[in-house]
Scaffold this motif. Structure first.
Motif, short mmCIF file in Angstrom:
data_model
loop_
_atom_site.label_atom_id
_atom_site.label_comp_id
_atom_site.label_asym_id
_atom_site.label_seq_id
_atom_site.Cartn_x
_atom_site.Cartn_y
_atom_site.Cartn_z
N ARG A 34 28.57 12.26 -46.72
CA ARG A 34 27.22 12.45 -46.19
C ARG A 34 27.79 13.38 -45.01
NH1 ARG A 34 24.98 11.27 -50.71
NH2 ARG A 34 24.32 8.86 -50.81
N ARG A 35 26.62 14.16 -44.65
CA ARG A 35 26.87 15.37 -43.59
C ARG A 35 25.80 15.54 -42.85
NH1 ARG A 35 30.52 15.41 -43.18
NH2 ARG A 35 32.13 17.00 -44.03
N LYS A 36 25.94 15.46 -41.26
CA LYS A 36 24.79 15.94 -40.59
C LYS A 36 24.99 17.24 -39.96
CE LYS A 36 26.26 12.36 -40.23
NZ LYS A 36 27.06 11.83 -41.21
N LYS A 104 20.98 3.02 -42.34
CA LYS A 104 21.32 2.12 -43.27
C LYS A 104 20.47 2.60 -44.79
CE LYS A 104 21.75 -2.57 -45.03
NZ LYS A 104 21.54 -3.94 -44.77
N LYS A 105 19.14 2.96 -44.48
CA LYS A 105 18.31 3.35 -45.62
C LYS A 105 18.67 4.76 -45.97
CE LYS A 105 14.19 4.18 -42.88
NZ LYS A 105 12.95 3.56 -42.82
N LEU A 106 19.36 5.50 -45.19
CA LEU A 106 19.31 7.15 -45.44
C LEU A 106 20.50 7.67 -46.32
CD1 LEU A 106 18.34 8.28 -41.94
CD2 LEU A 106 16.90 7.99 -43.90
N PHE A 196 22.54 10.13 -37.03
CA PHE A 196 22.24 10.32 -38.30
C PHE A 196 20.54 10.49 -38.37
CE2 PHE A 196 22.88 9.17 -42.85
CZ PHE A 196 22.46 10.38 -43.62
N SER A 197 20.08 9.33 -38.29
CA SER A 197 18.43 9.09 -38.49
C SER A 197 17.70 10.02 -37.27
CB SER A 197 18.21 7.66 -38.39
OG SER A 197 18.33 7.16 -37.18
N GLY A 198 18.33 10.09 -36.28
CA GLY A 198 17.40 10.85 -35.08
C GLY A 198 17.26 12.37 -35.76
N PHE A 199 18.36 12.82 -36.20
CA PHE A 199 18.08 14.37 -36.88
C PHE A 199 17.11 14.61 -37.67
CE2 PHE A 199 18.91 17.17 -40.34
CZ PHE A 199 18.98 18.43 -39.70
N ARG A 200 16.87 13.58 -38.59
CA ARG A 200 15.66 13.76 -39.49
C ARG A 200 14.31 13.55 -38.65
NH1 ARG A 200 14.21 9.34 -43.96
NH2 ARG A 200 13.82 7.95 -41.99
N LYS A 201 14.22 12.87 -37.77
CA LYS A 201 13.07 12.34 -36.81
C LYS A 201 12.76 13.97 -36.07
CE LYS A 201 10.71 9.45 -33.76
NZ LYS A 201 9.38 9.52 -34.48
N GLY A 235 11.98 16.52 -42.34
CA GLY A 235 13.16 16.10 -41.77
C GLY A 235 14.15 15.67 -42.93
N GLU A 236 13.51 14.96 -43.95
CA GLU A 236 14.47 14.33 -44.88
C GLU A 236 15.02 15.63 -45.72
OE1 GLU A 236 14.00 10.95 -48.51
OE2 GLU A 236 12.23 11.50 -47.18
#
Length: 379
Positions: A34-36, A104-106, A196-201, A235-236
């Motif tokens: 995975r990569r951000k 976790k869900k990403l 990780f999840s903050g990037f999408r938001k 975002g996703e």
């Protein structure tokens, strides 16, 4: 092909656990990683904090409470490269990949709550802060990791022939900084880590980013499926784009870096062109998301300090930002790894030390991943 990524090399601007070295045979594997895009979120966060920090006192306290910091200087002590006095600054920007909570869900990977570094970029701000260069360090680069001490004072012995991203997973941010400084000989003045999840938001709060794909992308691993043509990525989808490796180029980590670097430029221009002052709620939502996403070194670990730093970035547009990848070549001992091209890398690090442009010769003839031309500007 040059390792330097111009807007034509992907997306143009527009509105491990520790792994020892081993022998590999046959074709290059394409492991599911995975990569951000850490610089993407860090740059956006810095700019948004500048705007969000102008609110009332309660808002300042709220945003300030969101920020997390780590005392890099205390953890590393004095055994570091000297600070330069030429007016330039170097910032290590990492994307962290925890598999707990919202992350976790990403994506796949361990769900034990531990964090890993999947993206590393050295941002060099030239004197005057009117232009910058970004040097991406592939996570699969085989290096000799130095002896590290984490923020709790626990000491970890040095290790040879391990992956670059093992530094962060072993001893956190201080070890990541020390490893980069050992590798480059360049002092990191600041540290920024993006969740990780903050990037999408952040992308969703910004309203998405416009891109045009020159051909269809279908990568089930990153959950990205785009037809050829114009798109406004939410975002996703944006997260899928900067994570994808099987859908473009040769499927390597290097190809994904090309997409990430180019997407940074597109997002910077998108953020600069977005009107925020006319919508206070949107501005607050952006500031809240940004400050929850970023972990900074203690020198930047408050809204005031991050505001001051961000003010120094506002004059840099995508046209004045150069993107390169650390000069590497495929490891003959393991085709799934890369090793530093020492002579060319030395040219890059010397340029950073002396606040000079990176010579084109330093990035010519090195491995790139061949993911150029897949996505263009949304213009």
């Amino acid at each position: 092909m040059s390792a330097e990524n111009t807007p034509e090399s992907g997306i143009q601007g527009g509105p491990g656990a520790e792994t020892p070295r081993h022998r590999g045979k046959g074709r290059r594997r394409r492991p599911r990683q995975r990569r951000k895009g850490p610089l993407i979120a860090a740059w956006t966060a810095a700019g948004i904090v500048v705007l969000g920090g102008t609110g009332a006192g309660y808002l300042y306290l709220k945003l300030n409470g969101n920020l997390k910091s780590v005392d890099i200087d205390q953890a590393l002590g004095t055994d570091r490269p000297q600070k330069t006095d030429n007016g330039s600054e170097n910032i290590l920007v990492l994307g962290s990949d925890s598999r707990s909570g919202g992350n976790k869900k990403l994506g796949g990977g361990a769900d034990d709550g531990t964090a890993r570094s999947d993206t590393a970029m050295v941002l060099h701000l030239y004197k005057g802060h009117k232009k910058a260069v970004v040097v991406s360090v592939p996570r699969d680069t085989i290096i000799d990791r130095p002896r590290c001490t984490d923020t709790d004072g626990k000491v970890y012995p040095a290790a040879s022939g391990v992956m670059f991203n093992s530094a962060y997973s072993t001893a956190g941010a201080p070890c990541a900084v020390k490893t980069v400084e050992t590798l480059t000989g360049v002092r990191m003045d600041h540290y920024l880590e993006v969740d990780f999840s903050g990037f999408r938001k952040l992308i969703d709060e910004l309203g998405g980013v416009e891109v045009t794909t020159t051909r269809a992308i279908d990568d089930p691993d990153s959950h990205l499926k785009l037809t050829a043509g114009p798109h406004r990525l939410d975002g996703e989808q944006a997260l899928g784009l900067v994570r994808t490796r099987h859908g473009v180029g040769d499927g390597s980590d290097l190809g994904r870096i090309q997409l990430q670097q180019a997407f940074v430029k597109a997002l910077i221009e998108q953020a600069k062109s977005t009107e925020l002052f006319g919508n206070p709620k949107r501005l607050l939502d952006l500031a809240d998301a940004a400050t929850k996403t970023v972990t900074a070194d203690s020198d930047l670990g408050s809204v005031n300090r991050l505001m001051s730093f961000a003010n120094g970035l506002k004059g840099i547009s995508s046209k004045h930002m150069t993107m390169v990848t650390l000069p590497v070549r495929y490891d003959p001992a393991d085709p799934n790894r890369v090793i530093v091209a020492e002579a060319k890398a030395k040219q890059v690090f010397t340029a950073l030390k002396h606040d000079r442009p990176i010579p084109k010769a330093a990035t010519e003839g090195t491995a790139t991943g061949d993911a150029g031309g897949v996505v263009t500007s949304g213009e």
